[in-house]
Enzyme design. Structure first.
Site, PDB file in Angstrom:
ATOM      1  N   GLN A 100       0.842  -1.196   0.000  1.00  0.00           N
ATOM      2  CA  GLN A 100       0.000   0.000   0.000  1.00  0.00           C
ATOM      3  C   GLN A 100       0.878   1.248   0.000  1.00  0.00           C
ATOM      4  O   GLN A 100       1.782   1.383   0.831  1.00  0.00           O
ATOM      5  CB  GLN A 100      -0.924   0.027   1.207  1.00  0.00           C
ATOM      6  CG  GLN A 100      -1.960   1.143   1.122  1.00  0.00           C
ATOM      7  CD  GLN A 100      -2.740   1.332   2.399  1.00  0.00           C
ATOM      8  OE1 GLN A 100      -2.177   1.691   3.420  1.00  0.00           O
ATOM      9  NE2 GLN A 100      -4.054   1.085   2.339  1.00  0.00           N
ATOM     10  N   TYR A 181      -6.063  10.553   4.873  1.00  0.00           N
ATOM     11  CA  TYR A 181      -4.719  10.879   4.395  1.00  0.00           C
ATOM     12  C   TYR A 181      -4.785  11.733   3.123  1.00  0.00           C
ATOM     13  O   TYR A 181      -5.829  12.228   2.744  1.00  0.00           O
ATOM     14  CB  TYR A 181      -3.914   9.593   4.233  1.00  0.00           C
ATOM     15  CG  TYR A 181      -3.756   8.870   5.556  1.00  0.00           C
ATOM     16  CD1 TYR A 181      -3.278   9.547   6.683  1.00  0.00           C
ATOM     17  CD2 TYR A 181      -4.121   7.536   5.714  1.00  0.00           C
ATOM     18  CE1 TYR A 181      -3.154   8.912   7.908  1.00  0.00           C
ATOM     19  CE2 TYR A 181      -4.000   6.892   6.939  1.00  0.00           C
ATOM     20  CZ  TYR A 181      -3.516   7.586   8.032  1.00  0.00           C
ATOM     21  OH  TYR A 181      -3.410   6.963   9.251  1.00  0.00           O
ATOM     22  N   ARG A 228      -7.803   2.240  -2.553  1.00  0.00           N
ATOM     23  CA  ARG A 228      -8.693   2.155  -1.396  1.00  0.00           C
ATOM     24  C   ARG A 228      -9.372   3.506  -1.161  1.00  0.00           C
ATOM     25  O   ARG A 228      -8.720   4.548  -1.219  1.00  0.00           O
ATOM     26  CB  ARG A 228      -7.915   1.762  -0.140  1.00  0.00           C
ATOM     27  CG  ARG A 228      -8.828   1.422   1.043  1.00  0.00           C
ATOM     28  CD  ARG A 228      -8.030   1.160   2.298  1.00  0.00           C
ATOM     29  NE  ARG A 228      -8.671   0.123   3.106  1.00  0.00           N
ATOM     30  CZ  ARG A 228      -8.516   0.001   4.422  1.00  0.00           C
ATOM     31  NH1 ARG A 228      -7.737   0.844   5.085  1.00  0.00           N
ATOM     32  NH2 ARG A 228      -9.118  -0.963   5.073  1.00  0.00           N
ATOM     33  N   GLY A 314      -9.107  -7.544   8.811  1.00  0.00           N
ATOM     34  CA  GLY A 314      -8.209  -6.681   9.564  1.00  0.00           C
ATOM     35  C   GLY A 314      -7.794  -7.336  10.866  1.00  0.00           C
ATOM     36  O   GLY A 314      -6.862  -8.136  10.914  1.00  0.00           O
ATOM     37  N   ARG A 315      -8.518  -7.031  11.936  1.00  0.00           N
ATOM     38  CA  ARG A 315      -8.102  -7.517  13.261  1.00  0.00           C
ATOM     39  C   ARG A 315      -8.097  -9.040  13.335  1.00  0.00           C
ATOM     40  O   ARG A 315      -7.274  -9.612  14.072  1.00  0.00           O
ATOM     41  CB  ARG A 315      -8.999  -6.937  14.346  1.00  0.00           C
ATOM     42  CG  ARG A 315     -10.458  -7.369  14.277  1.00  0.00           C
ATOM     43  CD  ARG A 315     -11.318  -6.608  15.281  1.00  0.00           C
ATOM     44  NE  ARG A 315     -12.688  -7.099  15.356  1.00  0.00           N
ATOM     45  CZ  ARG A 315     -13.648  -6.780  14.514  1.00  0.00           C
ATOM     46  NH1 ARG A 315     -13.382  -5.961  13.512  1.00  0.00           N
ATOM     47  NH2 ARG A 315     -14.871  -7.266  14.655  1.00  0.00           N
TER      48      ARG A 315
END
Length: 358
Positions: A100, A181, A228, A314-315
């Site tokens: 990424q 971002y 993304r 993810g987690r």
């Protein structure tokens, strides 16, 4: 019960994937101080290779792009070599790696970057967020507004970083256009108050994102480029307005990006299913959906509803190196330890137990 749809093979760009799971990008702050990935990062990603497609944590494409301490870069020879070892570890276990590319924009502090310069952003508006620095927590400062030359240099930085990722052995890159971002800042009217061709209208605010994607795809191939987005996510001080404003911005953006025929669109999804359906209708290739707050039982919901092709984890992936096996067999999952998310070292990183080691 986990839906059988998760175990169907699929194609993404140049890749043939064995199932519909993937690893979502997650900042872990385990790179060396100079941004080079070390052996611990290679071990971490290698452990999770059974996920098939691994999307790494954000790697800054330049010194300007760094926001946090100990995040990896992808713009020096040493960083490229470090990522090469990560890619080799993943490939050796049958996985695929997309790095990424993450430029944080205003979500930074001069103390956290190698050149100690002021952050850059679409406009000189602080995110007003707390940032951990070597001397303690501090507020993000007012950034420098990128001028025309700075915008073109930043686009070039993304292009060069994409080439560096392929040189390092990665299978592709994901452009980070989400989570507050730099690219997300250009999309948001409360972070982008420009009056030139990169601000004001829906089309102008999308322009920088589209130009970055076009440059990256032109450098390494559209079939090795993903992107993304996170519509309406209020991260990093972002406020994209009401539902209709968000829908106008993102249906335009996704429509423009769709013409590039990128390998995939990755949606960090807050819950507007009507908008998500419009993306599915517009997008010509794979769609990845990570729904915020999803439970284990809901992993395949978007796939079964025809809204997604792949469900990144993810987690669950973070705390379970063998999460694919655990889901296939209906085994219990390890619980994530929040205290070690960004703590550094092997604890809470490479030491989560597998079924074989339990």
């Amino acid at each position: 019960m986990i839906s059988a749809s998760l175990w169907q093979p699929t194609t993404l760009g140049r890749l043939e994937l064995p199932h519909r799971l993937a690893m979502a990008p997650m900042t872990r702050n385990r790179a060396n101080a100079d941004g080079t990935p070390g052996p611990l990062m290679a071990e971490y990603y290698g452990q999770r290779a059974s996920l098939g497609l691994l999307i790494t944590e954000g790697a800054q494409p330049s010194a300007d792009g760094q926001g946090y301490l100990n995040t990896p870069g992808i713009y020096t020879a040493e960083q490229i070599q470090g990522w090469r070892e990560v890619a080799e570890a993943v490939h050796a276990r049958g996985g695929h790696l997309f790095i990424q590319l993450m430029h944080v924009g205003r979500m930074s502090h001069p103390e956290n970057t190698p050149h100690h310069r002021q952050p850059v952003a679409p406009s000189a508006i602080s995110a007003e967020q707390d940032m951990f620095t070597p001397t303690g927590p501090k507020k993000t400062p007012v950034p420098l507004e990128l001028d025309s030359e700075g915008i073109q240099q930043t686009i070039a930085d993304f292009r060069k970083a994409a080439a560096a990722a392929i040189e390092a052995g990665a299978d592709g890159v994901e452009i980070h256009g989400a989570n507050g971002y730099l690219l997300h800042q250009f999309l948001s009217p409360n972070a982008n108050t420009r009056t030139d061709g990169y601000g004001g209208s829906v089309a102008n605010r999308a322009r920088f994102v589209v130009e970055v994607a076009r440059a990256v795809a032109g450098e390494i191939g559209a079939d090795r480029t993903g992107i993304r987005i996170s519509p309406a996510f209020p991260l990093g001080g972002i406020d994209e307005g009401d539902t209709e404003s968000v829908r106008r911005q993102y249906t335009h953006l996704v429509g423009q990006l769709a013409t590039l025929k990128l390998a995939y669109l990755h949606v960090h999804h807050l819950g507007d299913d009507e908008l998500l359906r419009s993306f599915r209708d517009l997008w010509p290739t794979a769609v990845l959906v990570l729904r915020y707050g999803r439970t284990k039982e809901q992993i395949a919901d978007e796939i079964d509803a025809g809204l997604a092709d792949i469900a990144p984890l993810g987690r669950f992936a973070l705390a379970n190196p063998d999460v694919v096996e655990r889901l296939r067999t209906g085994s219990a999952l390890n619980e994530l330890d929040p205290a070690t998310l960004y703590a550094g070292g092997a604890a809470g990183y490479t030491d989560y137990p597998t079924l074989a080691s339990a």
